[in-house]
Write an enzyme that holds these catalytic residues in place. Sequence first.
Site, mmCIF file in Angstrom:
data_model
loop_
_atom_site.group_PDB
_atom_site.id
_atom_site.type_symbol
_atom_site.label_atom_id
_atom_site.label_comp_id
_atom_site.label_asym_id
_atom_site.label_seq_id
_atom_site.Cartn_x
_atom_site.Cartn_y
_atom_site.Cartn_z
ATOM 1 N N ASP A 12 0.856 -1.190 0.000
ATOM 2 C CA ASP A 12 0.000 0.000 0.000
ATOM 3 C C ASP A 12 0.892 1.239 0.000
ATOM 4 O O ASP A 12 1.903 1.280 0.699
ATOM 5 C CB ASP A 12 -0.931 0.024 1.208
ATOM 6 C CG ASP A 12 -2.015 1.065 1.003
ATOM 7 O OD1 ASP A 12 -3.032 0.718 0.394
ATOM 8 O OD2 ASP A 12 -1.828 2.230 1.413
ATOM 9 N N HIS A 147 -6.141 5.199 5.522
ATOM 10 C CA HIS A 147 -5.393 6.130 4.679
ATOM 11 C C HIS A 147 -3.968 6.360 5.182
ATOM 12 O O HIS A 147 -3.421 7.443 5.015
ATOM 13 C CB HIS A 147 -6.140 7.466 4.529
ATOM 14 C CG HIS A 147 -7.489 7.285 3.904
ATOM 15 N ND1 HIS A 147 -7.663 6.745 2.666
ATOM 16 C CD2 HIS A 147 -8.724 7.536 4.373
ATOM 17 C CE1 HIS A 147 -8.945 6.679 2.388
ATOM 18 N NE2 HIS A 147 -9.614 7.145 3.408
#
Length: 936
Positions: A12, A147
């Site tokens: 990620d 996030h």
Amino acid sequence: MKFVPQSCIVCDLETTGLNPYRDEIIEIALLQLEEGRVTREMHTLVRPRRKIPVTIRRLTGLDDAALGAAPYLEEILPEAIRFIGPHPLMGHNISFDAGFLQAAHGRTLDNPLFDTRELARILLPGARSYRLSDLCRLLEIEMEGSHRALWDARAAAALYSRLMARAAQMEGKLLLHLAGFLTRAGSPWAEEMGQLAWQSRHSRINDRAPFRPSRVEEEAEPPRDPNIPADPEQLCALLEPGGPLATHLEKYEYRPQQKKMVAAIAGALAEEKYLLLEAGTGTGKSLAYLIPALQRSLKTGQRAVVSTHTINLQEQLWQKDIPMVKKALGWPFRAALVKGRQNYLCLRRWLHSLTVQDWTAREAAFYGRILVWARETATGDKNELNLTRDEQELWLSLCADGEACQGTGCRWFSRECYVTRSRRLAEAANLVVVNHSLLLSDIRAENRVLPAYGCLIIDEAHHLEDAATEQLGLSVSRSGLSRWLNALNRLLGRLSDVPSGENSPAWPALLQQVQEGRQRAGKGVELFFNTLQQLVISHCEKKGEGNAPRYQLRLRPGSKSDLTNDLQGEYSNLRLYIQELLSGLEKINSLLDDWSEEEIWAGHARDLSQVLSTGRKVAGELDCIMKGELDNHVYWVEVERGKENAAVILRAAPVQVNTVLYEHLYKDKKAIIFTSATLSVEESFDHFMERAGLNLLPAGQVMTMQVDSPFSYESQSLLCVVRNLPLPGEGSGAIYSEALAISLLDLAEITGGRMLVLFTSHQMLQETYNRLKPVCEERDILLLGHNLDGSRWNLVEEFRTTTRAILFGASSFWEGVDIPGPALSCVVMVKLPFWSPGVPVIEARLEELARQGKDGFRHFSLPQAIIRFKQGFGRLIRTEQDRGVVVVLDGRLLTKKYGRQFLNSLPLKSHIRGDMHLITRQIARWFNKESRHVSK
Ligand code: SF4
């Protein structure tokens, strides 16, 4: 359970934006996953060479200071690439991360990519959202936060394990079939599903067939209950404090307005009258009509129908309000939710598509999702699925469309068919919930769609005229014709696989001839619609039309200068090709009829007669539009803007629907309730009555009533009208645009964002957005634009959950947006919402009024704008706790005579007016007073 791939890297990244060649990586997390366990981690922040945009700062919490001490990407990238090595890469929307890594690395990464988002879409076809955080919430996976790269990578790894565990519970046969679809779709998950199928302890040879539709146990007949209240007064008592609603419902609030509405509806139903009831926001309309409608049905034994405009309201009634009434009152009633046929899966088409195996990659990916869903669904309702736009198109070839239905000739018809089920449930129900489209298609089908009913409640009734215009018209689209030709192609393929033997030696030649005809027709369709598309675009661009999502151009078939004349060559050819094709199909059809004693041919004969009837219908409608054969209809064409394979649709619609509604909907009904928050204009219902044909009913048969909102608008809100902005159309566009942008920024500073700005033009919205976006970034305000930053649902969600945000919306944002609480504290209406007279239906209605000697502005444009204005105003106060301001930037409200009519139609009777400077000071003072009030 064995995990495949056995070893992979979960990745990620956080970045400064979405473009891998322009934006930069600011955080990297890599986890090595072996046999489902994390064995190694690499995590680092990365120092970018540009400032962090405000949206990213808000999203990640990472700012320039936090990243100042981190290494630059070139210092850390080699290590990351070594960590990844040759392993497969996995992540949520992994192609995004892989794209950034490749752009940074300057080389293609050959590692296979496994996307957990794609896996979730397959295995959780009904999830409302596929965002990582939403999926984790759905599957109860704990997240450390979101996030941030490390948190998200860990969450993606956990999501993968959870999804695979879910897949492992599926039947082996189903998994094998799923693997087949995914292989055809080119998905890397195909191998995983195939392996799971063989590992699955459920994969014994005699698996129960997983494709059989489930049988739904039908509810037992409810016992008759003689204790249903008999008169309006007794009904009203149910709503009193201490009554059953207050006792059984957790958040119930007693509202005298709701009680008044119940009494009025119960009275109208008992006296068999038509009632137009405008109920202000917050009245609790749904309960107020459900209770008397059910009481009437239970007392008389006649069914009640409730019709809504939107599927959202239909779902709210079905999932929330009706169960609430049942729980609180304990009445023994049965309710049914009925939708149009296209909403349901057709079992015959679906099971057939499983067997033919001639799927394209797109279809195979879609069918994989349907496969998982179809084994669980009890309703076959597509609303349970989260379909993309592309999938909506594919759904049309699986849905229970009337054209494709074999009716009693279908083996599923009598029991399992989802349409039959929903109709059967409706027949047994006291209360049926439908939407306006279905209600109106019942008119069109001469009442063969809905079971007979005694009373009808039409909620969101201000949309009735538009819904009737849409439903009672015709449309022919490029995609519809292409779909028909594709279905025919498949059928011809199947027919050519069956040897005709001695039946007909000419059979192969006939098939060949029809196949060639189909190809000619396909080319004819492309040529016709491409030419039409180009003509429309050049016409609209010459007129300098704004940038709405669709071009709309009026057609006047038969008139010399009409665009249809420029298409005559293409249309004559297309018409000829379709006619030749249809006559070829008729020859095949008569042969199949002769052979239909053999089962194999009987099935093909049924399929062919459907393809034929669809073809005849489409050809007839196309002819009808191109020749303008229908009286009192308006014709136009719509072209989607800015898309390569844009939707192109030819349409025809009745200019007036009042007499149709009167003849087919009202005349034979004894009691109908029309309700909405916006039916009247300056307390008069005349406009609605005229447009909807209610003025054709005998005088005294129609009653009207207004129920005020329980909100105290005078204390909860402030209405401001700004008078010094240039009036629309005055001066240059640039001056107006500049003044508008400055005013919005001034307002946003005072309100701290929390502002919904309603535009009447997409062009103005985009220009203002472009001007304000960089300034908002600097001032730490998140600016969201309709059609610019995501879907309506996503925009509203993002706005709701962000502290300093401005949301720009056009068209659909004027109603149906429900944002209670402080997230929305200011609604700005940029202009008064008059429809553009250039919209074909509006133009035709204005012409029709002129023919009748009526003033189109006074009789149509003005009342329509006032109703929309009231809707826009209604976005602000959604609960008794809400506070805020509505600002109108259109000075015509003060300078034009009609301005008073707009103001008189609002529930708030006072307003302040002045230049922007004065207004902003007043708003600041009002908010200060409010915050002192709240802190006390
Ligand atoms: S009855 Fe019609 S809609 Fe239902 S499964 Fe059969 S063909 Fe499909």
